[in-house]
Design a protein around this motif. Structure first.
Motif, PDB file in Angstrom:
ATOM      1  N   GLY A  89       0.800  -1.211   0.000  1.00 17.42           N
ATOM      2  CA  GLY A  89       0.000   0.000   0.000  1.00 17.42           C
ATOM      3  C   GLY A  89       0.837   1.267   0.000  1.00 17.42           C
ATOM      4  O   GLY A  89       1.863   1.346   0.667  1.00 17.42           O
ATOM      5  N   SER A  90       0.355   2.250  -0.773  1.00 12.86           N
ATOM      6  CA  SER A  90       0.978   3.573  -0.810  1.00 12.86           C
ATOM      7  C   SER A  90      -0.105   4.574  -1.181  1.00 12.86           C
ATOM      8  O   SER A  90      -0.584   4.585  -2.327  1.00 12.86           O
ATOM      9  CB  SER A  90       2.122   3.618  -1.822  1.00 12.86           C
ATOM     10  N   THR A  91      -0.481   5.379  -0.205  1.00 15.48           N
ATOM     11  CA  THR A  91      -1.558   6.344  -0.447  1.00 15.48           C
ATOM     12  C   THR A  91      -1.193   7.313  -1.566  1.00 15.48           C
ATOM     13  O   THR A  91      -2.027   7.643  -2.420  1.00 15.48           O
ATOM     14  CB  THR A  91      -1.867   7.128   0.839  1.00 15.48           C
ATOM     15  N   THR A  98      -5.086   7.391  -9.651  1.00 16.10           N
ATOM     16  CA  THR A  98      -6.536   7.587  -9.714  1.00 16.10           C
ATOM     17  C   THR A  98      -6.884   9.000 -10.178  1.00 16.10           C
ATOM     18  O   THR A  98      -7.713   9.195 -11.080  1.00 16.10           O
ATOM     19  CB  THR A  98      -7.171   7.322  -8.343  1.00 16.10           C
ATOM     20  N   VAL A  99      -6.258  10.004  -9.580  1.00 16.99           N
ATOM     21  CA  VAL A  99      -6.609  11.399  -9.881  1.00 16.99           C
ATOM     22  C   VAL A  99      -6.093  11.825 -11.244  1.00 16.99           C
ATOM     23  O   VAL A  99      -6.819  12.457 -12.022  1.00 16.99           O
ATOM     24  CB  VAL A  99      -6.060  12.331  -8.772  1.00 16.99           C
ATOM     25  N   VAL A 100      -4.854  11.487 -11.564  1.00 15.58           N
ATOM     26  CA  VAL A 100      -4.276  11.936 -12.842  1.00 15.58           C
ATOM     27  C   VAL A 100      -5.050  11.386 -14.043  1.00 15.58           C
ATOM     28  O   VAL A 100      -5.422  12.152 -14.946  1.00 15.58           O
ATOM     29  CB  VAL A 100      -2.778  11.567 -12.908  1.00 15.58           C
ATOM     30  N   PRO A 101      -5.325  10.068 -14.139  1.00 19.78           N
ATOM     31  CA  PRO A 101      -6.134   9.604 -15.278  1.00 19.78           C
ATOM     32  C   PRO A 101      -7.523  10.244 -15.336  1.00 19.78           C
ATOM     33  O   PRO A 101      -8.038  10.526 -16.425  1.00 19.78           O
ATOM     34  CB  PRO A 101      -6.235   8.093 -15.049  1.00 19.78           C
ATOM     35  N   ILE A 106     -11.223  13.975 -18.140  1.00 25.55           N
ATOM     36  CA  ILE A 106     -12.070  15.172 -18.108  1.00 25.55           C
ATOM     37  C   ILE A 106     -11.609  16.186 -19.150  1.00 25.55           C
ATOM     38  O   ILE A 106     -12.411  16.779 -19.890  1.00 25.55           O
ATOM     39  CB  ILE A 106     -12.067  15.791 -16.699  1.00 25.55           C
ATOM     40  N   VAL A 107     -10.293  16.388 -19.262  1.00 27.54           N
ATOM     41  CA  VAL A 107      -9.771  17.331 -20.253  1.00 27.54           C
ATOM     42  C   VAL A 107     -10.104  16.871 -21.665  1.00 27.54           C
ATOM     43  O   VAL A 107     -10.556  17.660 -22.504  1.00 27.54           O
ATOM     44  CB  VAL A 107      -8.251  17.497 -20.068  1.00 27.54           C
TER      45      VAL A 107
END
Length: 321
Positions: A89-91, A98-101, A106-107
């Protein structure tokens, strides 16, 4: 002999319009979205380059990290064969992938939606050329309602002046199955669906001949649904339209072929204006031979080269008697 006479009759029927096509049909471009000549196609290329740029960056990052991990953490001969430390695990990493893709998606969505809105919402000027294209198994019917012209498999358009844009708006219909209208250098794909009318517009900025294709499998002869778009300078397009509006010429030298054609069952499906042929199920043949010159050019350019056969002459042997 009968076929030769009928061919001579059809050639005579198309002679008045051949001259208007010849100069614009000299250049046939290989279909590609990366060599656009029309306003919608330029917009599509911009989106394609934007998406390719983002995916190229992703590829470089992923491939670079993979290569680094392979080289940096490979097993060396001098090291003992022990299990490396295990990390569970690595937050930070999980948030990153998760956020970057999600932001990239969205772009891409917003940019694509903006371009689609700009293309689809183009207002039709009062002086725009109007064309109706009807998909059949396996040919295209081309109608010019305001000019009273009907052809098949070949569209003729005037060049649009950037200072006074004159786009062409196309109504797409189908009488049988689903087709897809696509001329890559002029516009994007648009489905042609029975009992539904779709619209697309093009604005060619340079003259030439451009090749399209039905992009939806529509039956056993789907590959025959090629489409040629000939873009003329304005004066040349006006001459072509005037030639197409004339009735079929009654050339005495071709009258036997004309009479033979009129006596056969061909007239039940095809129309030749100025003759008893008034069928509606097949292509309009009024000026058929004006489409023949470009069709031969297209076949010559895209036909595969014949395979070379390395055949050696058989050796002759003689027997002693």
């Amino acid at each position: 002999m009968l076929i030769r006479a009928a061919s001579a009759g059809l050639i005579a029927l198309g002679l008045p319009a051949i001259a208007a096509v010849a100069s614009a049909a000299d250049r046939v471009s290989t279909p590609s979205i990366f060599s656009p000549v029309s306003t919608p196609a330029f917009a599509i290329r911009e989106v394609a380059f934007f998406v390719l740029g983002i995916t190229a960056v992703i590829f470089v990052v992923v491939a670079g990290l993979t290569a680094y991990a392979i080289m940096r953490y490979r097993r060396r001969g001098s090291e003992p064969a022990a299990e490396p430390p295990q990390v569970y695990g690595s937050t930070q990493i999980e948030l990153a992938w998760t956020v970057v893709p999600m932001l990239i998606v969205i772009v891409l969505f917003l940019v694509t939606a903006r371009y689609i809105w700009g293309i689809e919402r183009r207002a039709q000027p009062a002086d725009a050329l109007e064309i109706t294209i009807v998909g059949h198994q396996w040919w295209w019917e081309i109608r010019y309602p305001t000019l009273g012209i009907v052809t098949a498999n070949q569209i003729h358009l005037p060049v649009s002046d950037p200072e006074q844009p004159t786009p062409t708006f196309i109504t797409l219909q189908s009488v049988d199955v689903v087709h897809s209208f696509w001329v890559p250098q002029l516009a994007g794909k648009m489905d042609v669906i029975p009992n539904k009318t779709n619209r697309v517009w093009v604005e060619p900025l340079t003259s030439g001949t451009f090749v399209g294709q039905c992009a939806e499998y529509c039956g056993l002869q789907h590959a025959l649904m090629l489409l040629t778009v000939v873009v003329h300078p304005r004066e040349e397009f006006d001459r072509w339209a005037a030639a197409q509006q004339t009735p079929a010429r009654d050339d005495p030298a071709a009258r036997p072929g004309r009479e033979l054609f009129a006596s056969l069952a061909c007239i039940n499906c095809h129309t030749i204006r100025g003759t008893p042929a008034n069928g509606i199920f097949g292509p309009d043949l009024t000026h058929l031979m004006s489409r023949g010159d470009d069709r031969r050019r297209r076949r010559a350019q895209y036909a595969p080269a014949p395979a070379r056969l390395d055949r050696r002459p058989a050796r002759r042997t003689s027997r002693a008697r």
